[in-house]
Design a protein around this motif. Structure first.
Motif, short mmCIF file in Angstrom:
data_model
loop_
_atom_site.label_atom_id
_atom_site.label_comp_id
_atom_site.label_asym_id
_atom_site.label_seq_id
_atom_site.Cartn_x
_atom_site.Cartn_y
_atom_site.Cartn_z
N LEU A 1 0.83 -1.20 0.00
CA LEU A 1 0.00 0.00 0.00
C LEU A 1 0.87 1.25 0.00
O LEU A 1 2.00 1.24 0.50
N PRO A 2 0.37 2.37 -0.52
CA PRO A 2 1.12 3.62 -0.45
C PRO A 2 1.35 4.03 1.01
O PRO A 2 0.44 3.96 1.83
N ALA A 3 2.56 4.43 1.33
CA ALA A 3 2.89 4.78 2.71
C ALA A 3 2.05 5.95 3.21
O ALA A 3 1.70 6.02 4.39
N ALA A 4 1.71 6.89 2.32
CA ALA A 4 1.02 8.10 2.75
C ALA A 4 -0.41 7.84 3.22
O ALA A 4 -0.95 8.62 4.01
N SER A 5 -1.03 6.76 2.75
CA SER A 5 -2.44 6.53 3.08
C SER A 5 -2.66 5.30 3.94
O SER A 5 -3.81 4.90 4.15
N SER A 6 -1.60 4.70 4.45
CA SER A 6 -1.78 3.46 5.22
C SER A 6 -0.94 3.44 6.48
O SER A 6 0.12 4.08 6.54
N ARG A 7 -1.42 2.71 7.47
CA ARG A 7 -0.70 2.51 8.72
C ARG A 7 -0.87 1.06 9.17
O ARG A 7 -1.85 0.41 8.85
N MET A 8 0.12 0.61 9.93
CA MET A 8 0.06 -0.75 10.47
C MET A 8 0.19 -0.70 11.98
O MET A 8 1.04 0.03 12.51
N MET A 9 -0.66 -1.45 12.67
CA MET A 9 -0.64 -1.54 14.11
C MET A 9 -0.55 -3.00 14.54
O MET A 9 -1.30 -3.84 14.04
N VAL A 10 0.39 -3.29 15.42
CA VAL A 10 0.53 -4.63 15.98
C VAL A 10 0.12 -4.58 17.45
O VAL A 10 0.64 -3.78 18.22
N PHE A 11 -0.82 -5.42 17.83
CA PHE A 11 -1.28 -5.51 19.21
C PHE A 11 -0.42 -6.56 19.92
O PHE A 11 -0.46 -7.75 19.58
N GLU A 12 0.33 -6.10 20.90
CA GLU A 12 1.41 -6.91 21.46
C GLU A 12 0.96 -8.05 22.37
O GLU A 12 1.75 -8.93 22.68
N ARG A 13 -0.29 -8.06 22.78
CA ARG A 13 -0.77 -9.10 23.69
C ARG A 13 -1.98 -9.83 23.11
O ARG A 13 -2.89 -10.24 23.83
N SER A 14 -1.98 -10.00 21.79
CA SER A 14 -3.14 -10.60 21.11
C SER A 14 -2.73 -11.65 20.11
O SER A 14 -1.61 -11.65 19.58
N GLY A 15 -3.71 -12.51 19.80
CA GLY A 15 -3.61 -13.44 18.70
C GLY A 15 -4.45 -12.94 17.53
O GLY A 15 -4.35 -11.78 17.12
#
Length: 355
Positions: free
Chosen positions: A308-322
């Motif tokens: 995805l284009p960097a300008a319009s997307s973000r990624m989030m990782v939830f550290e205590r989840s499956g």
């Protein structure tokens, strides 16, 4: 690979003329829900009491709650109903009209004739979203796809970007290659954490038994909790209606993934890859993953983000989840989701873990 629990244990698009009834971009039904005298029900209270919208593939079952800008929820599987979204996503109902839908072939929606099984595709599932958007009279919607559901959610946004405000890809896959990564990741966990079960599975395969066979699925299911959860005890928090209408449809699953679905991608998914259309995609997109998810792994999420284009997307990782951070880290997940859905400036979205 398993994109949902217990998959083998259960075996004229027509627009409604709602324009005159719309207020602030919402259909008449949403106006009624917005009234102080008609507070939103919880998801469980309303489950199974929804309505049907027409499509050229058959009737699509849906439920709505809350008021405000619409958020369509697309369930996983492929083959699962929307039931496991209840009651968690009622948290959005104060600010949004939450739209739960069962894709054709799932839940209470119509099935395709068995001779048309090849029409169970990611792209066809995306058309269910468009048919329901038209039927409900919305010009623009936000779309959240969980697990497999992220694939038709993305396909819809790629084909109909003018109708999408925000896109959330939660614990999902990208293409046939990432689905195979998913299969390999799950098998790695089964082989290393459950060697006694893995040995039995390999004995079945040595006798020509494919992973679509009930006896294979029964054994394989004994590894599921470690595949889906950081804390396997969280499985008990998932809503189960007990209604056969909510049972996962394994016929749909096998149409998508093929007759050896926990070993190799086949079926209509075999050559699917939307990446060529993603670099010019401008719809604000949130990619979410759980650190301990063996299905929609953080690695797969990173590959989605990179496409995805960097300008319009973000990624989030939830550290205590499956696989379901909305169950294991409920407050963090919905606080972030609400902010993303409401924010006009996506740079203001607080990151849990960014890449």
């Amino acid at each position: 690979m398993k994109a949902r629990s217990s998959q083998f244990g259960i075996k004229k698009i027509a627009a409604f003329a709602l324009t005159a009834a719309m207020f602030a971009g919402l259909p008449a039904s949403a106006q009624t829900q917005a009234s102080p005298e008609a507070p939103a029900k919880t998801g469980i209270e309303m489950h199974g009491k929804g309505q049907f919208a027409p499509s050229r593939y058959g009737k699509i079952y849906y439920e709505t709650e809350g008021s405000g800008s619409p958020v369509f929820l697309i369930a996983g599987g492929p083959g699962s109903s929307h039931a496991s979204f209840h009651p968690w996503f009622s948290r959005l109902a104060a600010e949004h009209t939450v739209v739960y839908l069962d894709n054709i072939g799932r839940g209470r929606s119509d099935r395709l004739d068995s001779k048309r099984a090849s029409e169970y595709t990611v792209q066809r599932d995306a058309e269910d979203i468009e048919a329901l958007r038209i039927a409900l009279g919305y010009e623009r919607i936000s779309v959240l796809g969980h697990s497999y559901g992220g694939m038709p959610a993305l396909a819809y946004a790629l084909k109909y970007p003018q109708h999408v405000s925000k896109l959330v890809l939660s614990s999902t896959m990208l293409n046939a290659h990432s689905w195979q990564q998913n299969i390999d990741s799950v098998n790695f966990t089964a082989r290393n954490q459950f060697p006694e079960i893995w040995q039995q599975l390999m004995q079945l395969r040595a006798h020509g038994v494919k992973s679509s066979a009930p006896e294979y699925g029964k054994l394989y299911g004994e590894t599921e909790l470690d595949i889906y959860w950081r804390d396997p005890d969280m499985e008990s928090k998932l809503y189960s209606s007990g209604d056969p209408a909510d049972a996962a449809n394994s016929d749909v699953y096998l149409s998508f993934i093929g007759q050896d679905p926990e070993w190799q991608v086949g079926g209509t998914m075999k050559h699917y890859d939307p990446r060529a259309r993603m670099q010019s995609f401008t719809v604000p997109t949130l990619v979410a993953a759980g650190r301990y998810d063996r299905v929609g792994t953080p690695k797969i999420a990173s590959e989605i983000k990179a496409a995805l284009p960097a300008a319009s997307s973000r990624m989030m990782v939830f550290e205590r989840s499956g696989h379901r951070p909305w169950v294991e880290e409920t407050d963090a997940y919905f606080n972030l989701l609400k902010e993303f859905l409401q924010s006009d400036d996506d740079r203001a979205v607080q990151k849990i873990s960014a890449q």
